[in-house]
Structures are given as structure tokens and as C-alpha cells.
Design a protein around this motif. Structure first.
Motif, PDB file in Angstrom:
ATOM      1  N   LEU A 159       0.844  -1.191   0.000  1.00  0.00           N
ATOM      2  CA  LEU A 159       0.000   0.000   0.000  1.00  0.00           C
ATOM      3  C   LEU A 159       0.878   1.240   0.000  1.00  0.00           C
ATOM      4  O   LEU A 159       1.730   1.417   0.876  1.00  0.00           O
ATOM      5  CB  LEU A 159      -0.906   0.001   1.235  1.00  0.00           C
ATOM      6  CG  LEU A 159      -1.783   1.248   1.423  1.00  0.00           C
ATOM      7  CD1 LEU A 159      -2.777   1.391   0.269  1.00  0.00           C
ATOM      8  CD2 LEU A 159      -2.513   1.198   2.758  1.00  0.00           C
ATOM      9  N   VAL A 160       0.673   2.096  -0.997  1.00  0.00           N
ATOM     10  CA  VAL A 160       1.363   3.381  -1.088  1.00  0.00           C
ATOM     11  C   VAL A 160       0.347   4.474  -0.779  1.00  0.00           C
ATOM     12  O   VAL A 160      -0.695   4.552  -1.439  1.00  0.00           O
ATOM     13  CB  VAL A 160       1.957   3.602  -2.496  1.00  0.00           C
ATOM     14  CG1 VAL A 160       2.476   5.024  -2.645  1.00  0.00           C
ATOM     15  CG2 VAL A 160       3.052   2.595  -2.770  1.00  0.00           C
ATOM     16  N   VAL A 161       0.631   5.283   0.230  1.00  0.00           N
ATOM     17  CA  VAL A 161      -0.252   6.403   0.571  1.00  0.00           C
ATOM     18  C   VAL A 161       0.497   7.702   0.285  1.00  0.00           C
ATOM     19  O   VAL A 161       1.530   7.994   0.910  1.00  0.00           O
ATOM     20  CB  VAL A 161      -0.686   6.351   2.046  1.00  0.00           C
ATOM     21  CG1 VAL A 161      -1.600   7.538   2.357  1.00  0.00           C
ATOM     22  CG2 VAL A 161      -1.392   5.035   2.355  1.00  0.00           C
ATOM     23  N   VAL A 189       0.514  -3.277  -6.271  1.00  0.00           N
ATOM     24  CA  VAL A 189       0.624  -2.060  -5.460  1.00  0.00           C
ATOM     25  C   VAL A 189      -0.679  -1.267  -5.560  1.00  0.00           C
ATOM     26  O   VAL A 189      -1.171  -0.998  -6.660  1.00  0.00           O
ATOM     27  CB  VAL A 189       1.794  -1.168  -5.949  1.00  0.00           C
ATOM     28  CG1 VAL A 189       1.905   0.080  -5.075  1.00  0.00           C
ATOM     29  CG2 VAL A 189       3.105  -1.940  -5.940  1.00  0.00           C
ATOM     30  N   ARG A 190      -1.230  -0.916  -4.399  1.00  0.00           N
ATOM     31  CA  ARG A 190      -2.360   0.015  -4.360  1.00  0.00           C
ATOM     32  C   ARG A 190      -1.818   1.396  -3.986  1.00  0.00           C
ATOM     33  O   ARG A 190      -1.134   1.541  -2.995  1.00  0.00           O
ATOM     34  CB  ARG A 190      -3.400  -0.424  -3.323  1.00  0.00           C
ATOM     35  CG  ARG A 190      -4.102  -1.711  -3.662  1.00  0.00           C
ATOM     36  CD  ARG A 190      -5.292  -1.947  -2.738  1.00  0.00           C
ATOM     37  NE  ARG A 190      -4.908  -2.148  -1.352  1.00  0.00           N
ATOM     38  CZ  ARG A 190      -5.349  -1.414  -0.341  1.00  0.00           C
ATOM     39  NH1 ARG A 190      -6.175  -0.394  -0.542  1.00  0.00           N
ATOM     40  NH2 ARG A 190      -4.968  -1.669   0.908  1.00  0.00           N
ATOM     41  N   VAL A 191      -2.139   2.398  -4.804  1.00  0.00           N
ATOM     42  CA  VAL A 191      -1.666   3.770  -4.569  1.00  0.00           C
ATOM     43  C   VAL A 191      -2.864   4.638  -4.197  1.00  0.00           C
ATOM     44  O   VAL A 191      -3.756   4.852  -5.020  1.00  0.00           O
ATOM     45  CB  VAL A 191      -0.963   4.336  -5.821  1.00  0.00           C
ATOM     46  CG1 VAL A 191      -0.469   5.750  -5.550  1.00  0.00           C
ATOM     47  CG2 VAL A 191       0.191   3.434  -6.244  1.00  0.00           C
ATOM     48  N   LEU A 192      -2.879   5.111  -2.951  1.00  0.00           N
ATOM     49  CA  LEU A 192      -3.955   5.995  -2.502  1.00  0.00           C
ATOM     50  C   LEU A 192      -3.458   7.435  -2.528  1.00  0.00           C
ATOM     51  O   LEU A 192      -2.491   7.778  -1.836  1.00  0.00           O
ATOM     52  CB  LEU A 192      -4.396   5.643  -1.081  1.00  0.00           C
ATOM     53  CG  LEU A 192      -4.906   4.222  -0.821  1.00  0.00           C
ATOM     54  CD1 LEU A 192      -5.530   4.136   0.574  1.00  0.00           C
ATOM     55  CD2 LEU A 192      -5.909   3.783  -1.871  1.00  0.00           C
ATOM     56  N   VAL A 193      -4.097   8.272  -3.324  1.00  0.00           N
ATOM     57  CA  VAL A 193      -3.796   9.702  -3.356  1.00  0.00           C
ATOM     58  C   VAL A 193      -4.805  10.389  -2.452  1.00  0.00           C
ATOM     59  O   VAL A 193      -5.993  10.489  -2.784  1.00  0.00           O
ATOM     60  CB  VAL A 193      -3.867  10.272  -4.789  1.00  0.00           C
ATOM     61  CG1 VAL A 193      -3.629  11.776  -4.772  1.00  0.00           C
ATOM     62  CG2 VAL A 193      -2.844   9.581  -5.685  1.00  0.00           C
ATOM     63  N   GLU A 203      11.868   1.278  -3.428  1.00  0.00           N
ATOM     64  CA  GLU A 203      11.236   0.376  -2.461  1.00  0.00           C
ATOM     65  C   GLU A 203      10.342  -0.667  -3.126  1.00  0.00           C
ATOM     66  O   GLU A 203      10.142  -1.748  -2.594  1.00  0.00           O
ATOM     67  CB  GLU A 203      10.410   1.197  -1.460  1.00  0.00           C
ATOM     68  CG  GLU A 203       9.903   0.412  -0.266  1.00  0.00           C
ATOM     69  CD  GLU A 203      11.022  -0.126   0.609  1.00  0.00           C
ATOM     70  OE1 GLU A 203      10.914  -1.285   1.057  1.00  0.00           O
ATOM     71  OE2 GLU A 203      12.018   0.597   0.822  1.00  0.00           O
ATOM     72  N   LEU A 204       9.829  -0.348  -4.321  1.00  0.00           N
ATOM     73  CA  LEU A 204       8.842  -1.205  -4.970  1.00  0.00           C
ATOM     74  C   LEU A 204       9.435  -1.922  -6.171  1.00  0.00           C
ATOM     75  O   LEU A 204      10.243  -1.368  -6.914  1.00  0.00           O
ATOM     76  CB  LEU A 204       7.620  -0.387  -5.410  1.00  0.00           C
ATOM     77  CG  LEU A 204       6.870   0.324  -4.282  1.00  0.00           C
ATOM     78  CD1 LEU A 204       5.814   1.248  -4.864  1.00  0.00           C
ATOM     79  CD2 LEU A 204       6.232  -0.683  -3.329  1.00  0.00           C
TER      80      LEU A 204
END
Length: 593
Positions: free
Chosen positions: A4-6, A123-127, A116-117
Motif C-alpha cells: 500500500l502506497v499512501v 501495489v495500491r496507490v492511494l492519493v 522500495e517497490l
């Protein structure tokens, strides 16, 4: 499990810029945290406004509110000109987005993401932002999302609440409430046909309902998915759906019913209607875990195609985000007639919730498979059950190998559905049942590789190779090439595997990898010979063409290399890690986006 990328962007695009913070998580473990900034970019804001205005001026028949539907029949020459202008505007917008995200102030965040990825990771990217410009920004044009083909972007609010969800009740089907609203000028019957065909789903339809009918259904029973098809709009940041020819609703007008649905287990709301970002802005207060909406006016055919592809992918076992990305990208094939089709859908996500799979919505279906029960048992009970299954001690020697095959097949089925944890337990059990089965450790190696556990993958491939499985030699050779840069060791191992190989598919893989090692050594003639031999065995697979293109580049045969890159791109599959990398190279060489 997907990482998870926030990316939290607090500020505004036109004047003040943003305080930017990055957090990358794997499960509950935080891998990296960085705080930097992004400068204001009024040029980007103006270009985005201009682009969407040109899009609206095309006059496409869409799912916007009935009174706003204008059949502006533009003559073909003028329409063609406008399409060209929108394409040029889209390219400019994409360039501005990437220039902005390469700003000096943001560089550490961008570098942290890429270091890192892994490009093969999900990968889920939450903006997380409240800025309306960023909510309409086509984030998929960011080259990070384009290059990391298992990533997908969702919008989230800066502030949010964790929904108080009851456990999903045991049931045999996914419960879907489908509200088919005002259909003036559009064909929502296609939406209905698709929903009726969903596997293991119980769909209740409300056709052009009244307000009270929707409210009653929301209170009546738990729903997993709520779906709306029809006309919609956003007016002064407030989303509105047209439920019949005369009536419309905002989410506030069914507030308590939706809150009840969330408490009872609502997981996903899909609004297959125009201009849905206003609806999504109420996501944080309603605490709906996931919503899918359209950023702008959506043509009827585009809405139908997206729904078909998304639900088909999701119900087939793909994760919600991967099903969404595939459906969104497939819309690009419609953009000759419907420009920006792939820009329209967007996920809106409550950051505290893990997106469900289709099978998560039907918990009763899990746990009734005998192998599932055995896998979860303690060691002693596991052996007792297996002894009974194989006919007691008399049938022990004869039954175990067959049972190992069944358990391995069961594990492979779980692996294909994305349940890697339980699949791994199944493969390990199969390995215990028959330690001499050479396919089981090979399959385990594949799974370990998917989970980025290279040490485990190497150990399992080595065991499979010792048992004489030729495919394991190919995988070990690849690991030596990619991770160890031990090209001589790889070649020696691959030639050993080639002596054992019986089928053309395995021979292809071995020859291709020998040629790959020779390419890395700069021994181009030998590399070319091996790639040609692989292509002769199978001329419909991408890898050998992709590697051959690189060999020809090394030999300064640019014309020949371009031809091979074209074939590489034709057959390559972005879900395969190596081929995804080569797709990027091919596009760069061929000057494709």
C-alpha cells in the motif's frame, strides 16, 4: 498481499502547492515514510480545465442528466479536428503532470517509490487530497503508474473514519442491489443483462424507482454491492443521480439507509453514471469502503464496456484493483471514437479498509473443501485424516502419491485465484505426502518467486532439479542471470536442463535463457543462435523476440532490431515480470507511449 502506497497531498494546485508525504506499507509494517512538498502549478490547473472543457464540447451522448443531453451533431470534418485537438491536449496534459511530479522538491518521494517497490509487485496507490484539480487529474498518465503495471491509483480523503462493519454473514451468494434509474436516451438494459449473468450472485433490481423504494431496500437486508446505472451529474460539488424521469437524489437524501447498509457489510458502490466525483466526496462521511465512479461525462457504450470488463475480471478472482486496471486500460481501444475513455473511471477508497475479493463476499463458500480443512489442521490430526483418506496403513504406500497430486492441483487452483497463503500450505502438504514428486517443489518455487521470496524459490527449484525436472533448471538459470549476474554458471546449468527436456515448451525456455546469458556476456553470435532456435520451437511467444531485438542492437543491426521489437510487443504480456520490462523497452525503441 499488495503493498500500500499512501501519497498525501495537502494544499492546492493553483497558488500554495502541497505538503507531500509518502508512506509505503506491507500489511501492518511501515516500510518507508518521507515528507517533502510539491510546488503550485497554475499552468497544469489551466490546461486540465481546458482539456475537460474540450471533452465536454465534443457533444457525445452521455449519461449526464436528461435535461442536459444535447445531440450536437457535428459534421465529420469538424469532429475529426476536435478529436485531434483533444488528443494533443491530452498529450500536453500528460507531459505537464510528469514534469510536475519530477520537481526537485518531490524527487526524494519519487526515488523512494521506485527503490522500495518492484515492478512485478501488486501495489495500491492511494492519493489522499481534498483538491478538486487533483481529484480530476488522470493519475494513470504518471509514468510511475504506467511502468509499474500491477499498480493502480485510488482517491482518498485527507480525513476519514474507519467504518464500524459487522462480520460478513455466512451466505452462498454475493448480494447486489441494482438501481436502474432514468434511462432517457441511453440503454441500461445491457447493464441489467450483465448483472444477471454474474456467478454466485443474487441481484435485486429496482427499475426507475421512487425515493421510498430505494430507502426501504437499503434497510431491508444486508448488501455487498450497490450499483446504479442511469443519468448523473455533479452540481457545485454535490453529486446527484436521476432515479426516474422526474426525480433525482443526492446521497444525503438516502443518508441513513446508506449508513445502515455500511454497518450491515456494504463493501462496494458502483455509480455507472456521469460526473460522479461529487458522489465520491461524501465517501468519507458515509464511510463506504470502496466506490467506483466516473470523473466526467461518460458515453453510454463506454459505461457498458467498463462494467462488463470490470465485473467479469472481479468475479473471476482478480483483486478489485487489478480487475479495475485491466477494465480501465481496455477502454483505450475505444478512444478512436470515444476520446479519453480510459481516463474516466476512478476508485474512491476508505484508507482503513482492505479491498475484498469476490470470494471474500461469500464466506460460506470457503472452509467446506476437505483440503482446506486438512491444511489448517494441526500436524497430528492432519496425518490421522490422511491415513484414513488413503485407506489406512494397507493403502498408505499406494494412496499417498495420488493424494499428493490432488493436493498439489488444489493448491494450484488457489494460486491462480490469488490465495497465495493457503496455496503455499497446500503445496507444502503435497511435498510432505510425496517427497519424490518433482513437480510440487517446482510449483512452490513459482509461488515463492511471486511472493518475492527468492531464497525460498531457489531452494525449491534446486530440489525439483535434483529430482530431474528440466523446467527447474530453466528457472534456476534465470535466477543466476537476473539476481546473481553469474552468466557462466547459468549457461552450465541450462545445458544440463536441456539434456533432460522432453517437451518443446521447456526446451524453448532453456534455449531462450542460454541466449539471454550470452547476450549479457556480449557473445552476440551465440546469443542469436539460441534465440533463433527458441523461436523455431515456438514463434508465438514474446521472450525470444524481445531478447533477439537486444542481441541485434548489440550487433548494430538497428533495422533488424526494430522488427524484432515490433514482434516482441505483439506477443508480450505485462503480467510476466521480464516481459513487462521488455514492453517498456520496445515502446521506447518504437517511440510509442
Amino acid at each position: 498481499m499488495a503493498k500500500l502506497v499512501v501519497l498525501k497531498l495537502d494544499g492546492d494546485l493553483e497558488i500554495g502547492g502541497f505538503r507531500a508525504s509518502l508512506e509505503i506499507k506491507e500489511g501492518d509494517r511501515v516500510l518507508i515514510e518521507i515528507t517533502r512538498s510539491l510546488p503550485p502549478n497554475p499552468e497544469l490547473a489551466a490546461e486540465m480545465q481546458r482539456h475537460w472543457q474540450e471533452y465536454r464540447n465534443l457533444g457525445l451522448v452521455t449519461r449526464i442528466k436528461p435535461g442536459s443531453i444535447k445531440h450536437n451533431f457535428i459534421n465529420p470534418n469538424k469532429f475529426s479536428t476536435r478529436l485531434k485537438e483533444i488528443k494533443e491536449s491530452g498529450e500536453k496534459l500528460g507531459n505537464l503532470i510528469n514534469q510536475w511530479l519530477k520537481s526537485e522538491q518531490f524527487r526524494d518521494i519519487d526515488r523512494g517509490l521506485r527503490e522500495e517497490l518492484n515492478r512485478t509487485e501488486k501495489v495500491r496507490v492511494l492519493v489522499r487530497t481534498e483538491d478538486n484539480y487533483l481529484r480530476k487529474l488522470p493519475w494513470h498518465l504518471w509514468d510511475f503508474i504506467d511502468r509499474y503495471s500491477f499498480s493502480e491509483v485510488a482517491l482518498s480523503p485527507i480525513e476519514y473514519k474507519s467504518p464500524q462493519l459487522l462480520p460478513i454473514a455466512a451466505k452462498s451468494k454475493v448480494r447486489v442491489l441494482a438501481i436502474l434509474g432514468c434511462s432517457a436516451g441511453i440503454d441500461i438494459e445491457k447493464d441489467r443483462e450483465l448483472l444477471k449473468s454474474l456467478p454466485n450472485a443474487e441481484v435485486v433490481f429496482l427499475l426507475e424507482p421512487k425515493h421510498n423504494q430505494i430507502n426501504d431496500k437499503l434497510w431491508e437486508q444486508p448488501w455487498d454491492i450497490i450499483f446504479f446505472a442511469g443519468h448523473g451529474e455533479t452540481d457545485e460539488d454535490t453529486g446527484r443521480i436521476h432515479i426516474n424521469e422526474t426525480d433525482s437524489l443526492t446521497l444525503d437524501e438516502v443518508w441513513y439507509g446508506l449508513k445502515k447498509a455500511v454497518v450491515n457489510g456494504l463493501q462496494l458502490a458502483i455509480f455507472n453514471s456521469c460526473d460522479g466525483l461529487g458522489l465520491a466526496q461524501r465517501l468519507d462521511d458515509l464511510e463506504i469502503p470502496q466506490m467506483i465512479v466516473m470523473r466526467e461525462m461518460v458515453p453510454d457504450f463506454v459505461a457498458q464496456q467498463f462494467l462488463k470488463d470490470f465485473l467479469t475480471n472481479f468475479a473471476s478472482g482478480n483483486s478489485l484493483y487489478q480487475a479495475f486496471r485491466e477494465a480501465r486500460e481496455k477502454l483505450q481501444g475505444l478512444e478512436t471514437d470515444f476520446p479519453c475513455a480510459s481516463w474516466l473511471p476512478i476508485i474512491c477508497q476508505n484508507p482503513s479498509v482492505e479491498p475484498p475479493t469476490w470470494n471474500d463476499l461469500i464466506p460460506q463458500r470457503r472452509g467446506f473443501n476437505l483440503f482446506q480443512i486438512i491444511i489448517q489442521c494441526n500436524f497430528k490430526f492432519k496425518w490421522a485424516v490422511l491415513l484414513l483418506l488413503t485407506g489406512g496403513s494397507v493403502g498408505w504406500l499406494y494412496g499417498l502419491p495420488k493424494l499428493a497430486v490432488l493436493v498439489n492441483d488444489f493448491g494450484f487452483d488457489l494460486y491462480q485465484k490469488g490465495d497465495l497463503i493457503t496455496a503455499r500450505k497446500a503445496f507444502l502438504l503435497a511435498e510432505i505426502l510425496n517427497p519424490d514428486n518433482r513437480v510440487v517443489p517446482y510449483t512452490l518455487g513459482w509461488l515463492c518467486q511471486d511472493m518475492q521470496d527468492i531464497k525460498c524459490a531457489r531452494e525449491k527449484y534446486q530440489r525439483s532439479a535434483k529430482l530431474g525436472f528440466a523446467g527447474a533448471y530453466s528457472q534456476l538459470g534465470r535466477l543466476l542471470i537476473v539476481y546473481d549476474k553469474n552468466y557462466n554458471g547459468a549457461v552450465n546449468l541450462l545445458w544440463q536442463g536441456l539434456e533432460l527436456a522432453k517437451d518443446d515448451a521447456t526446451k524453448y525456455s532453456l534455449l531462450k535463457n542460454i541466449g539471454w546469458a550470452r547476450l549479457e556476456q556480449g557473445r552476440y553470435e551465440e546469443a542469436l543462435t539460441q534465440q533463433n532456435a527458441a523461436i523455431k520451437l515456438d514463434n508465438n511467444r514474446a521472450s525470444a523476440y524481445c531478447l533477439k531485438a537486444q542481441v541485434l542492437e548489440g550487433m548494430n543491426d538497428k533495422k533488424g532490431a526494430l522488427k524484432e521489437w515490433q514482434t516482441c510487443l505483439k506477443f508480450a504480456d505485462q503480467k510476466i515480470a521480464d516481459e513487462d520490462v521488455w514492453i517498456g523497452k520496445a515502446r521506447a525503441r518504437l517511440n510509442l507511449k
